[in-house]
Design an enzyme around this catalytic site. Structure first.
Site, mmCIF file in Angstrom:
data_model
loop_
_atom_site.group_PDB
_atom_site.id
_atom_site.type_symbol
_atom_site.label_atom_id
_atom_site.label_comp_id
_atom_site.label_asym_id
_atom_site.label_seq_id
_atom_site.Cartn_x
_atom_site.Cartn_y
_atom_site.Cartn_z
ATOM 1 N N HIS A 11 -8.804 -11.512 8.364
ATOM 2 C CA HIS A 11 -7.951 -10.413 7.919
ATOM 3 C C HIS A 11 -8.518 -9.746 6.671
ATOM 4 C CE1 HIS A 11 -3.976 -8.973 6.068
ATOM 5 N NE2 HIS A 11 -4.208 -8.204 7.120
ATOM 6 N N ARG A 12 -8.729 -8.426 6.767
ATOM 7 C CA ARG A 12 -9.378 -7.648 5.693
ATOM 8 C C ARG A 12 -10.688 -8.344 5.291
ATOM 9 N NH1 ARG A 12 -3.965 -6.425 1.962
ATOM 10 N NH2 ARG A 12 -2.538 -6.342 3.753
ATOM 11 N N GLU A 38 -11.086 -7.961 10.899
ATOM 12 C CA GLU A 38 -10.191 -6.799 10.825
ATOM 13 C C GLU A 38 -10.351 -6.158 9.462
ATOM 14 O OE1 GLU A 38 -6.190 -4.936 9.635
ATOM 15 O OE2 GLU A 38 -7.355 -6.515 8.675
ATOM 16 N N ASP A 40 -9.156 -2.190 7.244
ATOM 17 C CA ASP A 40 -8.330 -0.973 7.273
ATOM 18 C C ASP A 40 -9.183 0.239 6.928
ATOM 19 O OD1 ASP A 40 -5.723 -2.526 7.425
ATOM 20 O OD2 ASP A 40 -6.594 -3.302 5.563
ATOM 21 N N HIS A 53 -6.975 -0.615 2.050
ATOM 22 C CA HIS A 53 -5.644 -0.872 2.604
ATOM 23 C C HIS A 53 -4.537 0.006 2.031
ATOM 24 C CE1 HIS A 53 -1.741 -2.922 3.068
ATOM 25 N NE2 HIS A 53 -2.222 -3.281 4.239
ATOM 26 N N GLU A 105 -8.538 -0.897 11.835
ATOM 27 C CA GLU A 105 -7.145 -0.453 11.786
ATOM 28 C C GLU A 105 -7.077 0.928 11.141
ATOM 29 O OE1 GLU A 105 -4.213 -2.973 9.777
ATOM 30 O OE2 GLU A 105 -2.848 -1.252 9.785
ATOM 31 N N LYS A 107 -5.398 3.427 9.169
ATOM 32 C CA LYS A 107 -4.267 3.462 8.231
ATOM 33 C C LYS A 107 -3.739 4.874 8.061
ATOM 34 C CE LYS A 107 -3.101 -0.580 6.578
ATOM 35 N NZ LYS A 107 -2.020 -1.193 7.362
ATOM 36 N N ASP A 225 -6.173 -14.644 6.542
ATOM 37 C CA ASP A 225 -6.973 -14.465 5.319
ATOM 38 C C ASP A 225 -7.976 -15.602 5.184
ATOM 39 O OD1 ASP A 225 -5.291 -12.311 4.706
ATOM 40 O OD2 ASP A 225 -3.943 -13.561 3.497
HETATM 41 O O1 G3P Z 1 -4.033 -5.463 11.659
HETATM 42 C C1 G3P Z 1 -3.248 -6.546 11.268
HETATM 43 C C2 G3P Z 1 -2.739 -6.369 9.865
HETATM 44 O O2 G3P Z 1 -3.817 -6.048 9.036
HETATM 45 C C3 G3P Z 1 -1.690 -5.304 9.772
HETATM 46 O O3 G3P Z 1 -1.095 -5.213 8.517
HETATM 47 O O4 G3P Z 1 -0.772 -4.313 6.259
HETATM 48 O O5 G3P Z 1 -2.393 -6.148 6.615
HETATM 49 O O6 G3P Z 1 -2.908 -3.861 7.420
HETATM 50 P P1 G3P Z 1 -1.830 -4.861 7.155
HETATM 51 MG MG MG Z 2 -4.786 -4.245 8.386
#
Ligand code: G3P
Ligand code: MG
Length: 236
Positions: A11-12, A38, A40, A53, A105, A107, A225
């Protein structure tokens, strides 16, 4: 993303180990063995696609105020943690070099889908298979827009809630995945997605016990994470 596979998505990047959405975070996720990352993406007025993000700079950089109100030069001069720059989409893809799958993703809206499709097109032409990408968004009309420009790229509908028509939005979009907040995991939603051949990925899961529980429920993967923790669960 083959059948019966539990997909681990950093994540990120791997924000538990490195400043989120930086090249260091992406590289850390890859080195930890995450098969997917992943991050953003926001379309800046300059036309650049930035990996970031928040709407504002304060939490993750030494800057202040809205990202959209700063010039590209100002943004690129900021410290996004440990001396890292805010990266561009191209910088991240060049770092990844097909080593892992990339979940981009969207945004921002207003042309982000078209701009991302154009960048992805150049990587497809350079030999990347479409399956190396997953493009997702909470902004479902923008995701729909993206799909018009790059119909061969798998997409993921992001939701933070339980819709009245269950996985209906993902079905209508022709999505490959439904990316669901861990707060709203519901067996009926998972069942409806699966009935339509759609995988369910849950964000953001850092607790190994929760990872195991979700896996037993039939969830197809998690965003974490700490992708190393999810990999350990997969191995166990
Ligand atoms: O794509 C999954 C997750 O990243 C979505 O929420 O706010 O962390 O971008 P956020
Ligand atoms: Mg995200």
């Amino acid at each position: 993303m083959s059948a019966n596979e539990f997909t681990v998505i950093g994540h990120r990047g791997a924000r538990g180990h490195a400043p989120e959405n930086t090249l260091l975070a992406i590289d850390t996720a890859i080195r930890l063995g995450a098969p997917w990352v992943e991050f953003d993406v926001q379309l800046h007025d300059s036309g650049e696609l930035l990996v970031f993000h928040d709407l504002t700079l304060d939490r993750t950089t030494n800057g202040q105020g809205f990202l959209a109100s700063q010039s590209l030069g100002m943004l690129r001069a900021l410290d996004a943690g440990q001396g890292q720059q805010i990266p561009t989409l191209i910088e991240v893809l060049d770092l990844v070099e097909q080593q892992v799958g990339v979940n981009i993703e969207l945004k921002s809206a207003g042309g982000t889908g078209e701009a991302v499709a154009s960048v992805i097109r150049s990587y497809l032409e350079a030999g990347w298979p479409p399956e190396k990408f997953l493009v997702s968004s909470f902004h479902l009309p923008e995701l729909w827009e993206f799909k018009q420009y790059a119909p061969e790229i798998p997409i993921g509908a992001l939701i933070c809630g339980v819709p009245l028509d269950w996985a209906g939005c993902a079905v209508e979009l022709g999505a490959a995945t439904l990316n669901l907040s861990s707060e709203f995991v519901d067996p009926r939603l998972i069942a409806d997605a699966h009935k339509h051949g759609i995988k369910v990925f849950v964000y953001t899961v850092n607790d190994p016990a929760e990872m195991r529980m979700l896996r037993e429920m039939g969830v197809d993967g998690v965003f974490s994470d700490y992708p190393d923790r999810a990999l350990a669960v997969t191995a166990g």
